[in-house]
Design an enzyme around this catalytic site. Sequence first.
Site, mmCIF file in Angstrom:
data_model
loop_
_atom_site.group_PDB
_atom_site.id
_atom_site.type_symbol
_atom_site.label_atom_id
_atom_site.label_comp_id
_atom_site.label_asym_id
_atom_site.label_seq_id
_atom_site.Cartn_x
_atom_site.Cartn_y
_atom_site.Cartn_z
ATOM 1 C CD GLU A 1 -3.333 -0.901 1.992
ATOM 2 O OE1 GLU A 1 -3.393 0.095 2.655
ATOM 3 O OE2 GLU A 1 -4.156 -1.981 1.726
ATOM 4 C CD GLU B 1 -3.708 -6.274 3.567
ATOM 5 O OE1 GLU B 1 -4.623 -5.441 4.455
ATOM 6 O OE2 GLU B 1 -2.653 -5.982 3.565
#
Length: 478
Positions: free
Chosen positions: A167, A376
């Site tokens: 991320e 995720e």
Amino acid sequence: MFYKQDPVFPKDFLWGASSAAWQVEGAVNEDGRTTAIIDLNSQKKKPYTDNSIAADHYHHYEEDVKLMAECGFSSYRFSIAWPRIYPSDSTEPNQKGIDFYNNLINELIKHNIEPIVTLYHYDMPVWVDEKYNGWYDRGIIDAFDRYVRTCFTEFGDRVKYWHSLNEQNMQICYGDWLGVAKYPETWFKDKWKVNHIMNMCHAKAVIACHELVEDGKIGPVPGYVPIYPASAHPDDQIAAMNAEELTEKVWNDFYAHREYNGFIKSYWKENDIDPEIHDGDMELIKEAKIDFFALNCYRSNTAKACGIDEEPREYKLNKSGVKGNLEFPKVPGLYQLTENPYVETTDWDWEIDPVAMRYMLRYVWDHYQLPMMITENGYGAYDSVSEDGKVHDPKRIEFLRDQIYQVGLAIMDGCEVISYNPWSFTDLLSTGNGMAKRYGLVYINTTDEELLDLKRIPKDSFYWYSNLIKSNGSDWGK
Ligand code: BGP
């Protein structure tokens, strides 16, 4: 498109779950590991507990892998803690740190579980932070290169799927929250310089993986929040596109095309920003051809137009777990985020939107035509052990069922998706809410207030997921 039958998953689809070292391992001072910046960051998040014990996976990894095998896993996505491998600036890596990951990887392989490894999930060693001022100094590029090369050399004979940075887009967009921004006053401009340094680290990791790991594949892990326009007003559509650019597309275009896109170059010019690209950087970046996208996706956002004269407003995430404590940002002249009346939300005001999963997969596939894996996705909630000694989590089952179904629909739509790994296997430390916000398929018996016996209790969702994955995505338990 509507289909008359349930989706069909590819025969060799990898089913697993996900974790990150600092959130699951604990044992922060053991076997030579030194402090990471994220340890200090987690200590600041009172009244929640910090990461010193977390799920204590460091001491329970054999039991945890056995449970994964029982569930029917064929993959497991985890991350390596940089300060376990390089606890100091010494030129020698820490053998005990290497041993831990070797043991974990061997245990996974023994149970036919494909290890999928993220190189950086926020655990920058304090010595790196001190020496290079975090991500601000280009010296970190070589330090990171040395670390990832050690990982590829030590584990690359068994680990074939690698991720560079987790991320990166979120680290830049929420720099203060994740401890990346050092000087809030100048972050608006600094972030693009920091981002370029991260891009160099990413690029060098991609190049080193291909050089050192036979048949190795590597990709980035963007945090993805699909953005819808709030209405059919043409200005809202452009606002949604602006938000998409500034929170994800700038990064994804960069990874896939290995150059900065026109939108960001124009944004830099407009705002007088110099990302400090050095001679030779773009040539090196051009060589860093990724093999896939790993995608984290939990929710969606909705955008509408925001006039140039509006007052800017920061994004205030809900950090309390009491609904209604989120404030949407306003970015004058570009976009503002707003509520979506069509979707429910979690206690943390995260949109529950399974269709966003299909939308994201379609979007990324349409733009880049690269294989994708979900690294995720999950439902953060308060869970507890019932009187019958079990953990009943029907809402998590509903969440996962709806989301995985949409992964299946995206596959039916023609997208190449190779693996699904929800967050998380066991309960682990949340980024901002300690052990209170739980995502696991397996309950960990401990709380923020009191350290309990850390017993592993598979939740109802564990058994539901197990049936689904053992039937390769056909037993939906409806
Ligand atoms: C992702 C991070 C994870 C994880 C997850 C859930 O963005 O990659 O590390 O924490 O979000 O977020 P939270 O723990 O804040 O609920």
